[in-house]
Design an enzyme around this catalytic site. Structure first.
Site, PDB file in Angstrom:
ATOM      1  N   LEU A  37       0.882  -1.155   0.000  1.00 28.91           N
ATOM      2  CA  LEU A  37       0.000   0.000   0.000  1.00 28.91           C
ATOM      3  C   LEU A  37       0.923   1.208   0.000  1.00 28.91           C
ATOM      4  CD1 LEU A  37      -2.781  -0.793   2.673  1.00 28.91           C
ATOM      5  CD2 LEU A  37      -2.978  -0.875   0.188  1.00 28.91           C
ATOM      6  N   ASP A  38       0.676   2.169  -0.849  1.00 33.23           N
ATOM      7  CA  ASP A  38       1.618   3.282  -0.932  1.00 33.23           C
ATOM      8  C   ASP A  38       1.539   4.186   0.303  1.00 33.23           C
ATOM      9  OD1 ASP A  38      -0.265   5.466  -1.416  1.00 33.23           O
ATOM     10  OD2 ASP A  38      -0.530   4.641  -3.417  1.00 33.23           O
ATOM     11  N   PHE A  39       2.464   5.099   0.392  1.00 31.92           N
ATOM     12  CA  PHE A  39       2.671   5.963   1.558  1.00 31.92           C
ATOM     13  C   PHE A  39       1.394   6.668   2.001  1.00 31.92           C
ATOM     14  CE2 PHE A  39       4.084  10.014   3.481  1.00 31.92           C
ATOM     15  CZ  PHE A  39       4.974   9.551   4.441  1.00 31.92           C
ATOM     16  N   THR A  95      -1.765   5.796   1.299  1.00 31.02           N
ATOM     17  CA  THR A  95      -2.944   4.936   1.325  1.00 31.02           C
ATOM     18  C   THR A  95      -3.040   4.220   2.672  1.00 31.02           C
ATOM     19  OG1 THR A  95      -2.840   4.575  -1.060  1.00 31.02           O
ATOM     20  CG2 THR A  95      -4.104   2.979   0.215  1.00 31.02           C
ATOM     21  N   ARG A  97      -4.713   4.518  -8.082  1.00 33.11           N
ATOM     22  CA  ARG A  97      -4.527   5.951  -8.344  1.00 33.11           C
ATOM     23  C   ARG A  97      -4.333   6.217  -9.839  1.00 33.11           C
ATOM     24  NH1 ARG A  97      -3.553   8.893  -3.626  1.00 33.11           N
ATOM     25  NH2 ARG A  97      -3.255   7.585  -1.788  1.00 33.11           N
TER      26      ARG A  97
END
Length: 243
Positions: A101-103, A105, A191
């Protein structure tokens, strides 16, 4: 006898795909000899080393974490940013995140030291669904949502079909809340999908991972998966049905 990359994955060194790269890069030794052949098989009697460290088989552990925003989904970070492992200081095993999961999210993420399990959960061919809820700028037309459902062209190729549902929209703020379920896990995929229809994501949360949710957890909290949950996830990946 078992394939070397499978043994590395089962020992929690890395996912099977990353274990294969370690072998090809010459970072693995069997009985003191560097091995670069992916077809190599070993037994329990063989001494395996990875980057000079002898392999010690750990007990497998599985954690469900409610990841807050502001943490990266890696084991370490050369920029000194906080990682998801900072939220699990009590775990002694060498765990790693299953997927990413990105920064910016938040939401559900699994951590484990079981590389085979991680492979089952992340490879698109096993079809494990992950549901996200996105707040996006703009109110997407039905035709745009249909494009997401059918699959949309990104710079790294066409996405697989997705399930998409508009939850709500606000004409005053010009924003919408959209639910999207995918089974792939490309970098920043959700995204980028919304960028492709002209509705950039302002806020993103992963609501579920297969049948798992963050119910009962606050952001930053974690719990161990039950034996039954782990079995259910394996059965789901292998058969497409919840066991």
């Amino acid at each position: 006898m078992e394939r070397l990359q499978k043994v590395l994955a089962q020992a929690g060194v890395a996912s099977r795909r990353k274990a294969e790269k370690l072998i090809v890069d010459g970072k693995v030794k069997v009985n003191g000899v560097v091995v670069t052949e992916l077809g190599t098989k070993v037994t329990r009697a063989d001494r395996v080393e990875v980057e000079g460290v002898e392999l010690v088989k750990e007990e497998f552990v599985y954690y469900l974490l409610y990841k807050p925003r502001g943490y990266i989904s890696t084991v370490s970070d050369d920029k000194g940013r906080k990682t998801v492992l900072d939220l699990l200081p009590m775990v002694e095993q060498r765990i790693f995140p299953v997927g990413r999961l990105d920064f910016d999210t938040s939401g559900i993420i699994i951590l484990t030291n079981d590389g085979d399990f991680s492979y089952l959960m992340t490879h698109p061919k096993f079809g494990i669904h992950k549901k996200y809820v996105a707040k996006v700028k703009g109110i997407p037309e039905r035709s745009a949502l249909k494009r997401l459902e059918r699959g949309i062209e990104l710079e790294d190729g066409m996405t697989a079909p997705a399930r998409v549902k508009m939850q709500s929209f606000d004409k005053k703020t010009g924003t919408a809340i959209v639910e999207i379920t995918i089974h792939e896990g490309r970098n920043r995929q959700v995204r980028r999908m919304f960028d492709a229809i002209g509705c950039p994501v302002q806020k993103l949360r992963r609501e579920s991972f297969a049948m798992l949710t963050t119910h009962g957890l606050n952001a930053g909290e974690a719990r161990e998966l039950t034996t039954h949950e782990v079995k259910q996830l394996r059965v789901l990946a292998e058969t497409g049905k919840i066991g």
